[in-house]
Design an enzyme around this catalytic site. Sequence first.
Site, mmCIF file in Angstrom:
data_model
loop_
_atom_site.group_PDB
_atom_site.id
_atom_site.type_symbol
_atom_site.label_atom_id
_atom_site.label_comp_id
_atom_site.label_asym_id
_atom_site.label_seq_id
_atom_site.Cartn_x
_atom_site.Cartn_y
_atom_site.Cartn_z
ATOM 1 N N GLY A 1 -0.271 -5.098 1.213
ATOM 2 C CA GLY A 1 -0.508 -3.664 1.074
ATOM 3 C C GLY A 1 -1.529 -3.145 2.061
ATOM 4 O O GLY A 1 -2.304 -3.909 2.648
ATOM 5 N N GLY B 1 5.917 -10.810 1.473
ATOM 6 C CA GLY B 1 6.832 -11.939 1.512
ATOM 7 C C GLY B 1 6.587 -12.823 2.715
ATOM 8 O O GLY B 1 6.013 -12.408 3.721
ATOM 9 N N ASP C 1 -8.734 -5.035 -3.741
ATOM 10 C CA ASP C 1 -9.237 -5.364 -5.079
ATOM 11 C C ASP C 1 -10.486 -6.235 -5.052
ATOM 12 O O ASP C 1 -11.092 -6.461 -6.104
ATOM 13 C CB ASP C 1 -8.164 -6.096 -5.890
ATOM 14 C CG ASP C 1 -6.964 -5.221 -6.208
ATOM 15 O OD1 ASP C 1 -7.050 -4.003 -5.989
ATOM 16 O OD2 ASP C 1 -5.942 -5.763 -6.662
ATOM 17 N N ILE D 1 -6.137 6.297 -1.505
ATOM 18 C CA ILE D 1 -7.303 5.465 -1.214
ATOM 19 C C ILE D 1 -6.961 4.355 -0.229
ATOM 20 O O ILE D 1 -7.739 4.051 0.683
ATOM 21 C CB ILE D 1 -7.863 4.874 -2.530
ATOM 22 C CG1 ILE D 1 -8.495 5.983 -3.371
ATOM 23 C CG2 ILE D 1 -8.882 3.770 -2.251
ATOM 24 C CD1 ILE D 1 -8.954 5.527 -4.745
ATOM 25 N N ARG D 2 -5.796 3.734 -0.376
ATOM 26 C CA ARG D 2 -5.408 2.635 0.508
ATOM 27 C C ARG D 2 -5.284 3.050 1.962
ATOM 28 O O ARG D 2 -5.493 2.246 2.862
ATOM 29 C CB ARG D 2 -4.045 2.056 0.114
ATOM 30 C CG ARG D 2 -3.895 1.590 -1.249
ATOM 31 C CD ARG D 2 -2.591 0.879 -1.536
ATOM 32 N NE ARG D 2 -1.460 1.162 -0.682
ATOM 33 C CZ ARG D 2 -0.408 0.362 -0.593
ATOM 34 N NH1 ARG D 2 -0.409 -0.753 -1.281
ATOM 35 N NH2 ARG D 2 0.612 0.671 0.158
ATOM 36 N N THR E 1 -8.145 -7.646 0.908
ATOM 37 C CA THR E 1 -7.656 -7.200 -0.388
ATOM 38 C C THR E 1 -8.552 -6.093 -0.882
ATOM 39 O O THR E 1 -9.768 -6.267 -0.987
ATOM 40 C CB THR E 1 -7.610 -8.338 -1.420
ATOM 41 O OG1 THR E 1 -7.420 -7.774 -2.722
ATOM 42 C CG2 THR E 1 -8.884 -9.156 -1.422
ATOM 43 N N GLY F 1 -4.158 -10.770 1.996
ATOM 44 C CA GLY F 1 -4.712 -11.266 0.749
ATOM 45 C C GLY F 1 -4.304 -12.683 0.443
ATOM 46 O O GLY F 1 -3.912 -13.446 1.337
#
Length: 442
Positions: A88, A155, A210, A364-365, A208, A179
């Site tokens: 992402g 992937g 997160d 945000i990303r 990442t 990530g």
Amino acid sequence: MPETPDLTQQQLSITSLGEPSQISPLPLSTVPGDDIGDFVEDDTHLFYEPRFKFGEKHCDLSFEMAGARREIFFHPADTTAAIVTCGGLCPGINNVIRSLVMELLLNYGIQNVLGIRYGYHGLNPTVGRPPIELTAELVDDIHHKGGTILGTSRGHQEAKETVDFLVSRGINILFCVGGDGTQRGAHQIALEIARRKLSISVVGIPKTIDNDIKYCYRTFGYATAVSEAEKVIDRAHVEARSVLNGVGLVKLMGRHAGFIAASATLASGVADFALIPEVPMALYGEHGFLAALQRRLKAREHAVVVVAEGAGQHWLDECPAEFDASGNLRLRDIGPFLAEAIKSHSTEVSSPVSVKYFDPSYHIRSVPADAADSLLCEKLARSAAHAGMSGKTDMLIGLWHNHLIHVPLTISCSAKKQLSPEGELWMAVEALTRQQKWYLGE
């Protein structure tokens, strides 16, 4: 005190392609105190755990320090590097690309840096687009833009086909920005390279939003995400307090870790509840979330709720597990579910509410990195370039006790980092929100 990790020093050792025999072209020094930046000696290490109690045995595990080496493995004039970005979007990817290109081309003097298109797909010529040449001119201003100029995808591709591609293009160093799924793929590529006894370095740069990669205290993009999330929480607070029994509900990123939700809650200072995956709680009942929210509304007539996307999954109906192309479990959408649950409960107790729901995830990303993340991207990228040129492989750059280190991919991919319910961050959240008071009905 922290527990001694179930690791050995051998597990923390870094794989090298061979003995470095080239002198680095970087204008650095080996003499401390001469006002010239210093190379890092290869045997310089950082303790895994610097804290200890007097009289007790100290944990002597240590990580290899990152940084420029005086002796490097690859001859710059004969070296081709490639950069791939996967997974992402996250603020700062372009910053990493730019810093890698600048360090490799301008400081090390290598001849070619290739940009792999659309993630690992670009490492398989049967399904991906050909790489592009990355020049200093091309990347000059990309750090001011969100996203990734190389494109991304989820992937993996078969390691055999990927290594065939690296060999066919004469690539000596592959930088994998992504990530845990990306780094697992990088590890498989490194294993295939080792099986063939090839001199190709694979270096990971953890990405990442997160902040859940092990052995990296803070990943790039996280600080920007918290800053942007804080603004959304503030807007939710404005909406909530502008009507009677207003509820501002904000869903933030955090599949398995609540770092963004917790940190943005602290940064904003106006949220009444922070719901994260690491601290499961009941939805219904006297000490459930809905009853706690109702008590808060009765006392203050408005409330702000921050929920991480991975929180409350046990509240939703069971369904067969589904996984995305990166192997991540597809989460059920807690935001709309929680909004409807709040409305239904308020009707049942005859206390109508006005719920305003915010989901700023994609916004945000995709924003550019802020200053703090830009600085971190610069440090991570340059350290990755140093590691690759010195022949380190099957590793990523980590951030440990505010120092950059080399981390073997085998242990960095072994588990996700999560927020500790007993740690300082979560204790601060509970102290600020006082949400335990609302749950207990005090």
